[in-house]
Motif scaffolding. Structure first.
Motif, PDB file in Angstrom:
ATOM      1  N   GLY A   1       0.799  -1.217   0.000  1.00 16.16           N
ATOM      2  CA  GLY A   1       0.000   0.000   0.000  1.00 16.16           C
ATOM      3  C   GLY A   1       0.832   1.267   0.000  1.00 16.16           C
TER       4      GLY A   1
ATOM      5  N   GLN B   1       0.881   4.374   1.527  1.00 19.16           N
ATOM      6  CA  GLN B   1       0.273   5.091   2.646  1.00 19.16           C
ATOM      7  C   GLN B   1       0.293   6.589   2.437  1.00 19.16           C
TER       8      GLN B   1
ATOM      9  N   GLU C   1      -2.638   7.359   0.382  1.00 18.41           N
ATOM     10  CA  GLU C   1      -3.862   7.240   1.173  1.00 18.41           C
ATOM     11  C   GLU C   1      -4.099   8.493   2.012  1.00 18.41           C
ATOM     12  N   ARG C   2      -3.051   8.969   2.671  1.00 18.86           N
ATOM     13  CA  ARG C   2      -3.188  10.186   3.479  1.00 18.86           C
ATOM     14  C   ARG C   2      -3.497  11.394   2.606  1.00 18.86           C
TER      15      ARG C   2
ATOM     16  N   THR D   1      -4.915  11.569  -0.437  1.00 14.24           N
ATOM     17  CA  THR D   1      -6.250  11.574  -1.020  1.00 14.24           C
ATOM     18  C   THR D   1      -7.306  11.934   0.026  1.00 14.24           C
ATOM     19  N   ARG D   2      -7.093  11.506   1.268  1.00 16.91           N
ATOM     20  CA  ARG D   2      -8.036  11.864   2.329  1.00 16.91           C
ATOM     21  C   ARG D   2      -8.012  13.366   2.592  1.00 16.91           C
TER      22      ARG D   2
ATOM     23  N   SER E   1      -9.717   7.245  -1.719  1.00 14.32           N
ATOM     24  CA  SER E   1      -9.156   7.081  -0.377  1.00 14.32           C
ATOM     25  C   SER E   1      -9.693   5.816   0.284  1.00 14.32           C
TER      26      SER E   1
ATOM     27  N   TYR F   1      -7.947   2.696  -0.993  1.00 20.46           N
ATOM     28  CA  TYR F   1      -6.651   2.460  -0.342  1.00 20.46           C
ATOM     29  C   TYR F   1      -6.840   1.789   1.016  1.00 20.46           C
ATOM     30  N   VAL F   2      -7.819   2.271   1.774  1.00 13.57           N
ATOM     31  CA  VAL F   2      -8.073   1.718   3.106  1.00 13.57           C
ATOM     32  C   VAL F   2      -8.467   0.249   3.012  1.00 13.57           C
TER      33      VAL F   2
ATOM     34  N   ARG G   1      -5.570  -2.002   2.008  1.00  9.43           N
ATOM     35  CA  ARG G   1      -4.617  -2.194   3.109  1.00  9.43           C
ATOM     36  C   ARG G   1      -5.191  -3.136   4.171  1.00  9.43           C
TER      37      ARG G   1
ATOM     38  N   GLU H   1      -7.924  -0.993  -5.564  1.00  9.60           N
ATOM     39  CA  GLU H   1      -7.556   0.365  -5.940  1.00  9.60           C
ATOM     40  C   GLU H   1      -7.935   0.649  -7.397  1.00  9.60           C
TER      41      GLU H   1
END
Length: 308
Positions: free
Chosen positions: A17, A19, A22-23, A25-26, A69, A72-73, A76, A92
């Motif tokens: 992943g 990360q 992910e952060r 995009t959030r 986002s 991604y979560v 993971r 994804e």
């Protein structure tokens, strides 16, 4: 004789992943949502179709980026789930595909709204609308910078890979949404300035059409790329030619050896699984020799070999 094994990595390690993505995009999702609310209210208050189109366009992007986002979560959290035989990377990709569909919906809404305003023009508070449109553009550029840094971090995180094999289509979908927002913001600003300076009120809805075409073109490209991965349409990938080259480069495997069956599909970012059947191979050829020869291509992480 068949030999089925993974080399260099375990099956469920195919998905590593991102990360940082992910952060990012959030964060971009919340920034986009806040800016969207400002643009929609301002567009309605100042009666600008270009600004309204940009705001509603941004609203669907907030949902789509949120979906990226979420993908991604989920990827993971399910990375060790044994039900996903080749990892969770396609979660994804599915997120990117859904985001592309959102982009097409945005383009349609922009066409409908622009058509309505073209035939039923309304007075526009140009100065105020321009200020809000510029704010939206600045926000989009900041979001693009955030996602761009995540893309660079992803390349560093995964190490050196063939450029044509490495694609984070989920991150690309979020990035395209932000770029589409920025493009429509630019078009809105141009339309508002044209209307304010030259009295070209028709320019406002025309820019809405132009933005819709641009968004639709980007959506088409993303749908094409994500669909190709989801449907395992990878037999035109350069890695397939690399596998064929390995077989032809080892004449000691048999004078008439040929590939009887070959299947290649993507299981991660720049990572592929392969089923290879060789016909008329030399008697007693160990499958281990085939695995060792194929191991020079790091993108092949799972190989099943059959000798006929």
């Amino acid at each position: 004789m068949t030999d089925d094994r993974d080399f260099k990595t375990h099956t469920h390690a195919f998905h590593s992943g991102n990360q940082a993505a992910e952060r990012s995009t959030r964060l971009v999702m919340w920034i986009t949502f806040a800016t969207m609310a400002v643009e929609i209210v301002a567009g309605w208050w100042f009666n600008s179709m270009a600004l309204l189109a940009d705001g509603w366009h941004m609203s669907s992007h907030a949902v789509a980026i949120g979906l990226s986002s979420f993908a991604y979560v989920m990827a993971r959290r399910n990375a060790q789930n044994q039900r996903f035989a080749f990892g969770t990377w396609k979660i994804e990709i599915l997120g990117g595909f859904a985001s592309a569909l959102f982009l097409l919906g945005v383009a349609l809404l922009m066409v409908i709204g622009s058509t309505e305003r073209l035939f039923s023009p309304r007075p526009i508070a140009y100065k105020e609308a321009i200020v809000v449109a510029i704010l939206g553009l600045v926000v989009n550029l900041v979001c693009a910078l955030i996602l761009g840094k995540s893309h660079d971090h992803g390349h560093e995180h995964h190490g050196h890979e063939h450029d044509h094999h490495h694609h984070d289509l989920n991150l690309r979908s979020a990035y395209l949404h932000v770029l589409a927002d920025a493009a429509t913001s630019v078009l809105a600003i141009l339309a508002l300035f044209g209307g304010m300076i030259y009295g070209w009120n028709w320019l406002d809805p025309i820019m809405g059409f132009a933005g819709a075409i641009l968004v639709a073109v980007w959506a088409k490209g993303l749908i094409r790329d994500t669909s190709k991965v989801l449907l395992d349409a990878e037999m035109d990938n350069p890695v397939v030619d690399e596998i064929r080259e390995v077989v032809t480069a080892h004449p000691e495997w048999g004078e008439d050896v040929r590939i009887a069956d070959l299947h290649v599909w993507r299981v991660g970012k720049g990572r592929f699984a392969c089923i290879l059947a060789l016909e008329k191979a030399a008697p007693g050829l160990p499958t281990q020799a085939v695995h060792e020869a194929m191991a020079i291509h790091e993108e092949i992480v799972h190989l099943s070999v059959e000798l006929r």
